[in-house]
Motif scaffolding. Structure first.
Motif, PDB file in Angstrom:
ATOM      1  N   MET A   1     -47.323  35.094   3.381  1.00 32.01           N
ATOM      2  CA  MET A   1     -47.728  34.088   4.364  1.00 32.01           C
ATOM      3  C   MET A   1     -46.513  33.358   4.959  1.00 32.01           C
ATOM      4  N   LEU A   2     -45.537  33.025   4.100  1.00 30.68           N
ATOM      5  CA  LEU A   2     -44.343  32.341   4.596  1.00 30.68           C
ATOM      6  C   LEU A   2     -43.587  33.203   5.606  1.00 30.68           C
ATOM      7  N   LYS A   3     -43.531  34.504   5.335  1.00 30.78           N
ATOM      8  CA  LYS A   3     -42.850  35.418   6.254  1.00 30.78           C
ATOM      9  C   LYS A   3     -43.586  35.485   7.585  1.00 30.78           C
ATOM     10  N   ILE A   4     -44.918  35.483   7.524  1.00 33.66           N
ATOM     11  CA  ILE A   4     -45.736  35.515   8.738  1.00 33.66           C
ATOM     12  C   ILE A   4     -45.505  34.253   9.562  1.00 33.66           C
ATOM     13  N   ILE A   5     -45.523  33.097   8.890  1.00 35.83           N
ATOM     14  CA  ILE A   5     -45.345  31.811   9.575  1.00 35.83           C
ATOM     15  C   ILE A   5     -43.961  31.741  10.224  1.00 35.83           C
ATOM     16  N   LYS A   6     -42.933  32.171   9.479  1.00 38.04           N
ATOM     17  CA  LYS A   6     -41.573  32.148  10.004  1.00 38.04           C
ATOM     18  C   LYS A   6     -41.450  33.043  11.237  1.00 38.04           C
ATOM     19  N   HIS A   7     -42.023  34.236  11.154  1.00 40.98           N
ATOM     20  CA  HIS A   7     -41.952  35.172  12.277  1.00 40.98           C
ATOM     21  C   HIS A   7     -42.713  34.633  13.489  1.00 40.98           C
ATOM     22  N   GLN A   8     -43.918  34.114  13.256  1.00 42.95           N
ATOM     23  CA  GLN A   8     -44.740  33.621  14.360  1.00 42.95           C
ATOM     24  C   GLN A   8     -44.116  32.379  15.005  1.00 42.95           C
ATOM     25  N   THR A   9     -43.540  31.502  14.188  1.00 43.25           N
ATOM     26  CA  THR A   9     -42.878  30.308  14.727  1.00 43.25           C
ATOM     27  C   THR A   9     -41.712  30.699  15.627  1.00 43.25           C
ATOM     28  N   SER A  10     -40.904  31.636  15.148  1.00 38.89           N
ATOM     29  CA  SER A  10     -39.772  32.123  15.942  1.00 38.89           C
ATOM     30  C   SER A  10     -40.257  32.776  17.237  1.00 38.89           C
ATOM     31  N   PHE A  11     -41.353  33.520  17.143  1.00 37.43           N
ATOM     32  CA  PHE A  11     -41.900  34.196  18.323  1.00 37.43           C
ATOM     33  C   PHE A  11     -42.378  33.180  19.365  1.00 37.43           C
ATOM     34  N   ILE A  12     -43.081  32.145  18.905  1.00 37.48           N
ATOM     35  CA  ILE A  12     -43.599  31.118  19.824  1.00 37.48           C
ATOM     36  C   ILE A  12     -42.445  30.364  20.490  1.00 37.48           C
ATOM     37  N   LEU A  13     -41.416  30.035  19.718  1.00 37.76           N
ATOM     38  CA  LEU A  13     -40.293  29.273  20.258  1.00 37.76           C
ATOM     39  C   LEU A  13     -39.507  30.053  21.309  1.00 37.76           C
ATOM     40  N   ARG A  14     -39.588  31.374  21.260  1.00 44.06           N
ATOM     41  CA  ARG A  14     -38.864  32.194  22.236  1.00 44.06           C
ATOM     42  C   ARG A  14     -39.646  32.419  23.523  1.00 44.06           C
ATOM     43  N   GLN A  15     -40.905  31.982  23.551  1.00 40.94           N
ATOM     44  CA  GLN A  15     -41.720  32.193  24.743  1.00 40.94           C
ATOM     45  C   GLN A  15     -41.294  31.267  25.882  1.00 40.94           C
ATOM     46  N   ASN A  16     -41.533  31.716  27.104  1.00 38.47           N
ATOM     47  CA  ASN A  16     -41.118  30.948  28.286  1.00 38.47           C
ATOM     48  C   ASN A  16     -41.777  29.572  28.343  1.00 38.47           C
ATOM     49  N   MET A  17     -43.039  29.483  27.922  1.00 41.83           N
ATOM     50  CA  MET A  17     -43.755  28.207  27.977  1.00 41.83           C
ATOM     51  C   MET A  17     -43.107  27.182  27.051  1.00 41.83           C
ATOM     52  N   SER A  18     -42.725  27.620  25.844  1.00 41.27           N
ATOM     53  CA  SER A  18     -42.072  26.720  24.893  1.00 41.27           C
ATOM     54  C   SER A  18     -40.729  26.252  25.435  1.00 41.27           C
ATOM     55  N   LEU A  19     -39.960  27.176  25.984  1.00 44.05           N
ATOM     56  CA  LEU A  19     -38.660  26.823  26.545  1.00 44.05           C
ATOM     57  C   LEU A  19     -38.811  25.886  27.738  1.00 44.05           C
ATOM     58  N   ALA A  20     -39.834  26.125  28.555  1.00 40.78           N
ATOM     59  CA  ALA A  20     -40.058  25.274  29.730  1.00 40.78           C
ATOM     60  C   ALA A  20     -40.391  23.842  29.307  1.00 40.78           C
ATOM     61  N   VAL A  21     -41.273  23.680  28.318  1.00 41.57           N
ATOM     62  CA  VAL A  21     -41.636  22.345  27.832  1.00 41.57           C
ATOM     63  C   VAL A  21     -40.420  21.654  27.219  1.00 41.57           C
ATOM     64  N   PHE A  22     -39.654  22.411  26.441  1.00 40.84           N
ATOM     65  CA  PHE A  22     -38.454  21.841  25.810  1.00 40.84           C
ATOM     66  C   PHE A  22     -37.500  21.287  26.871  1.00 40.84           C
ATOM     67  N   PHE A  23     -37.260  22.048  27.938  1.00 41.41           N
ATOM     68  CA  PHE A  23     -36.315  21.606  28.962  1.00 41.41           C
ATOM     69  C   PHE A  23     -36.894  20.492  29.838  1.00 41.41           C
ATOM     70  N   VAL A  24     -38.216  20.450  29.980  1.00 39.74           N
ATOM     71  CA  VAL A  24     -38.839  19.319  30.686  1.00 39.74           C
ATOM     72  C   VAL A  24     -38.609  18.036  29.896  1.00 39.74           C
ATOM     73  N   LEU A  25     -38.858  18.089  28.590  1.00 40.69           N
ATOM     74  CA  LEU A  25     -38.641  16.909  27.746  1.00 40.69           C
ATOM     75  C   LEU A  25     -37.169  16.530  27.695  1.00 40.69           C
TER      76      LEU A  25
END
Length: 280
Positions: A1-25
Motif C-alpha cells: 500500500m505504501l508503494k502504491i501511495i508513493k507512486h500515485q502521489t508522484s504521478f498526481i504531482l507531475r500532472q499539468n493540473m497540479s503544476l498549474a495550481v502550484f504556480f497559481v498559488l
C-alpha cells in the motif's frame, strides 16, 4: 500500500493540473511578497508589522489590504479540485483503472488513490506558503511585533482578539511556531477536501468534468445559502475563518475539526465500498 501511495502521489504531482495550481498559488504568494516589500521598505522596526501577519494567508491583512485574501477565498473552491480531483475520471476514460485494479485489487486501488490525493493536494497547497513564510522571515525584522489592528499587545482588547485565533495557546507560546503549524493545517484541510473530491468522483458518475467543481463549491459556501440559520449561531462557520491565520472571529474548533473528520471518514467509506463493488 505504501508503494502504491508513493507512486500515485508522484504521478498526481507531475500532472499539468497540479503544476498549474502550484504556480497559481506561487504567483499569488510572490505578488503579495512584492507588495509588502514595496510598501514597507525602509520602515523603522518600531513601526513594522510582524512578518507572519504580512502573509497571503494572514486574515490580519483585512485591516490593511484585503485584495489578496479575497482572491484566495474566491479561487480556493476551484483550485482545491484541480490537483487530484480528475484523476479517477481520467483513468476511467483511458481504461487504465481496469488494468490497475486487476493487478492490485479494487480496494487497494481506490484507497491508495484517495490517500495519494490527500498528500498531493496538501503538498501543492502548503509549499508556496512555506516559501513565503521563509521569505518574510529573511526580508523583514523578526523582532517586529506590529499588528494591523493597531492595538497594544498588552491591552485587554488585543488579548481577547488573539484568544479567538485557531490554536491560541500555540500563538501565545510562539507566534512563529503558530504560523508554521497554521500553514500545515491549511495544507491538511486542503488535502482532506481534495481526497473527498476524488472519493466522490468514484461513486458518482459525472458526465462532464466541470460538474465535479459543484459539490465542493456548494459544501464550502453553505453558510451563504443559509444566512437565517448561520447568522444566529454564536460562532462563525465560514471555512476561511478557520484555516486563515490570525483570524479573530469567535470560533467553535470542535465544529470545524468534526467537519474535517466527517469528510475524511466519508472518503474512506466511499473508497472501500467502491473497491469491494463490481468494477465492470
Amino acid at each position: 500500500m505504501l508503494k502504491i501511495i508513493k507512486h500515485q502521489t508522484s504521478f498526481i504531482l507531475r500532472q499539468n493540473m497540479s503544476l498549474a495550481v502550484f504556480f497559481v498559488l506561487l504567483s499569488i504568494v510572490f505578488l503579495n511578497f512584492r507588495s509588502n516589500v514595496l510598501a514597507f521598505q525602509g520602515s523603522d522596526i518600531i513601526e513594522m508589522y510582524h512578518p507572519a501577519k504580512l502573509l497571503a494567508l494572514s486574515y490580519d491583512q483585512v485591516y490593511n489590504n484585503m485584495d489578496i485574501m479575497l482572491l484566495l477565498i474566491q479561487l480556493y473552491p476551484i483550485l482545491i479540485v484541480c490537483p487530484a480531483g480528475f484523476t479517477l475520471l481520467s483513468e476511467k476514460k483511458r481504461k487504465t483503472d481496469c488494468v490497475l485494479i486487476a493487478r492490485i485489487g479494487g480496494t487497494q486501488y481506490y484507497l491508495g488513490k484517495i490517500i495519494a490525493a490527500f498528500f498531493a493536494t496538501m503538498i501543492v497547497f502548503t509549499i508556496p506558503f512555506l516559501i513565503e513564510f521563509g521569505l518574510n522571515c529573511v526580508s523583514f525584522p523578526l523582532a517586529a511585533s506590529g499588528d494591523f489592528v493597531d492595538l497594544n499587545r498588552y491591552s485587554p482588547d488585543y488579548i481577547e482578539l488573539t484568544s479567538n485565533y485557531m490554536f491560541p495557546a500555540l500563538f501565545h507560546m510562539n507566534s512563529y511556531l503558530y504560523t508554521f503549524v497554521g500553514i500545515l493545517f491549511w495544507g491538511v484541510t486542503s488535502g482532506i477536501i481534495g481526497m473527498f473530491t476524488v472519493a466522490l468522483s468514484g461513486i458518482i458518475s459525472f458526465r462532464f468534468k466541470i460538474l465535479l467543481f459543484l459539490p465542493v463549491y456548494i459544501l464550502l459556501n453553505i453558510p451563504a445559502y443559509m444566512p437565517k440559520i448561520t447568522d444566529k449561531l454564536p460562532f462563525v462557520v465560514n471555512w476561511y475563518n478557520y484555516i486563515f491565520l490570525f483570524d479573530d472571529h469567535v470560533k467553535n474548533n470542535v465544529f470545524f475539526i468534526s467537519f474535517l473528520i466527517i469528510l475524511f471518514i466519508i472518503s474512506i467509506v466511499c473508497s472501500v465500498i467502491k473497491g469491494r463493488g463490481d468494477q465492470l
